[in-house]
Design an enzyme around this catalytic site. Structure first.
Site, short mmCIF file in Angstrom:
data_model
loop_
_atom_site.label_atom_id
_atom_site.label_comp_id
_atom_site.label_asym_id
_atom_site.label_seq_id
_atom_site.Cartn_x
_atom_site.Cartn_y
_atom_site.Cartn_z
N THR A 126 0.82 -1.21 0.00
CA THR A 126 0.00 0.00 0.00
C THR A 126 0.86 1.26 0.00
O THR A 126 1.87 1.35 0.69
CB THR A 126 -0.92 0.01 1.23
OG1 THR A 126 -1.72 -1.18 1.21
CG2 THR A 126 -1.84 1.22 1.21
N PRO A 128 0.49 5.88 -0.52
CA PRO A 128 -0.48 6.97 -0.34
C PRO A 128 -1.52 7.05 -1.45
O PRO A 128 -2.66 7.44 -1.19
CB PRO A 128 0.43 8.22 -0.33
CG PRO A 128 1.72 7.72 0.21
CD PRO A 128 1.88 6.34 -0.34
N SER A 132 -6.32 0.00 -2.64
CA SER A 132 -7.15 -0.95 -3.39
C SER A 132 -6.70 -1.01 -4.84
O SER A 132 -6.74 -2.07 -5.48
CB SER A 132 -8.62 -0.54 -3.30
OG SER A 132 -9.08 -0.59 -1.95
N GLY A 351 -22.76 0.85 29.80
CA GLY A 351 -21.64 1.73 30.12
C GLY A 351 -20.31 1.00 30.24
O GLY A 351 -19.27 1.54 29.85
N GLU A 374 -6.51 -5.54 3.98
CA GLU A 374 -6.36 -6.69 3.08
C GLU A 374 -7.56 -6.84 2.15
O GLU A 374 -8.05 -7.94 1.90
CB GLU A 374 -6.12 -7.98 3.88
CG GLU A 374 -4.76 -7.98 4.58
CD GLU A 374 -4.24 -9.35 4.90
OE1 GLU A 374 -4.45 -10.27 4.09
OE2 GLU A 374 -3.62 -9.50 5.96
#
Length: 390
Positions: A126, A128, A132, A351, A374
């Site tokens: 990957t 910048p 995909s 909570g 992935e």
């Protein structure tokens, strides 16, 4: 069709479940809060042989298969996704490319330490502007010849790379543009190859770790390459086949991620059942209220469906049959099950589910990345639709 585990698989699953409950779970909140890497846990996993499950015994592996790895990931994912993804990435993204595409020399050099858990490796894909759309890779490597032989000179950057900056990270395999290929129609496309870059290589740097929403005990860094030089022999696989090889690795990895997601989904069920039996409101256990019962029942249905999906994809893979679509379905279903179950478990806990050190809260923060990493949910849908002829 028989979905019952063999005695060998069941014994492995039970062993890892016990380890997850007794060793991993007690320190999970601490490592999550401190954003610290669980070296002591990883070392014990290495001693158990978990990092070597799908690799041959000749390289120090356990001689098992990918389904064995998936079963281990499911049990770890119940209690700590950070630990589970460290194993998943260490095997499927770090060691598996060496096993699948490496030369004998590369296997002998790297696999024994990786299979033993003494070392980790990352896979740098990957960027910048290329996630995909991995074909948009801009990191480049040129081959230069010198008096001591050829060297790859690498320049570029990578993003979100798991296991890339630990004290035991041995190398990162990166995809890089190594030239251009001419198509039959006269156009050209990028020639993308994969190259092994050892840690400590001058010009290669793992930048400051990310401050993430979840997976806080998992090691994740951006990487930079500025005239980083490695030997020509560090090419992994055939030149120009890096992108294709990566896609095949991702198909397998989706089964592993689906198993992790299934574990997270089941962990939320187990926690919710136990809490519903203990917590009282309006004079009785909240598990006696149909609203809570139905919510947890739906959670169990999601976990069960996700498990069947990854079992099916793994069975097809091990039988040598096409499994790309089934892996995409499993990855999507399991990721969504984990996220939906984490949300519902938080509602059951009220909570207490909003307190960071609780396992439910950690699953709520951790699970979102299962719909992104992935291969995003949208990518899985694209692959499924393509198989349908759309």
């Amino acid at each position: 069709m028989d979905f019952q585990l063999t005695d060998e698989y069941q014994e492995l699953s039970d062993t890892v479940r016990e380890f997850a409950d007794e060793v991993v779970a007690p320190v999970s909140a601490k490592h999550d809060e401190e954003h610290s890497f669980p070296y002591e846990v990883i070392a014990q996993m290495g001693e158990m042989g978990l990092f070597g499950l799908p690799f041959p015994e000749e390289y120090g592996g356990m001689g098992g298969d990918y389904f064995a790895l998936a079963l281990a990931l499911e049990q770890l994912g119940r209690v700590d996704q950070s630990v589970a993804i460290t194993l998943e990435a260490g095997v499927s993204l770090g060691a598996m490319p060496i096993h699948r595409f490496g030369t004998d020399a590369q296997k002998e050099e790297f696999l024994p330490d990786l299979a033993a858990g003494r070392a980790l490796a990352g896979f740098g894909l990957t960027e910048p502007e290329a996630g995909s759309d991995a074909g948009g890779t801009k990191t480049a490597a040129r081959l230069e010849q010198g008096p001591d032989g050829g060297e790859w000179v690498i320049n570029g950057s990578k993003e979100f790379i798991t296991n890339s900056g630990t004290d035991i990270t041995k190398f990162v395999t990166v995809t890089a543009v190594t030239g251009a290929e001419e198509r039959p129609d006269g156009t050209t496309r990028k020639e993308i190859s994969t190259i092994i870059v050892p840690s400590g290589t001058p010009g290669f740097r793992a930048e400051k770790a990310y401050n993430k929403v979840g997976w806080n005990a998992s090691d994740t860094h951006p990487l930079s390459f500025k005239d980083a030089r490695v030997p020509e022999a560090n090419l992994l696989g055939v030149r120009g086949r890096g992108y294709a090889n990566f896609l095949s690795i991702l198909d397998e990895g989706r089964i592993a991620i689906a198993a992790l997601g299934t574990g997270a989904a089941q962990g939320c069920v187990d926690l919710s059942v136990n809490y519903a039996k203990e917590r009282t409101a309006f004079g009785t256990n909240i598990g006696k209220y149909q609203a809570i019962q139905f919510k947890i029942a739906r959670m169990q249905a999601r976990a069960h469906t996700a498990r069947l999906a990854y079992y099916d994809a793994a069975a097809r893979m091990l039988a040598g049959k096409p499994f790309k679509t089934q892996a995409a379905i499993a990855k999507m279903v399991a990721g969504e099950a984990a996220m939906d179950n984490a949300r519902d478990a938080t509602q059951v806990f009220g909570g207490y589910g909003f307190i960071n050190e609780s396992t439910v809260a950690r699953h709520y923060r951790d699970s979102k990345i299962l719909e992104v990493g992935e291969g995003t949910t949208e990518v899985q849908l694209m692959l499924i639709a393509r198989e349908l002829g759309l």
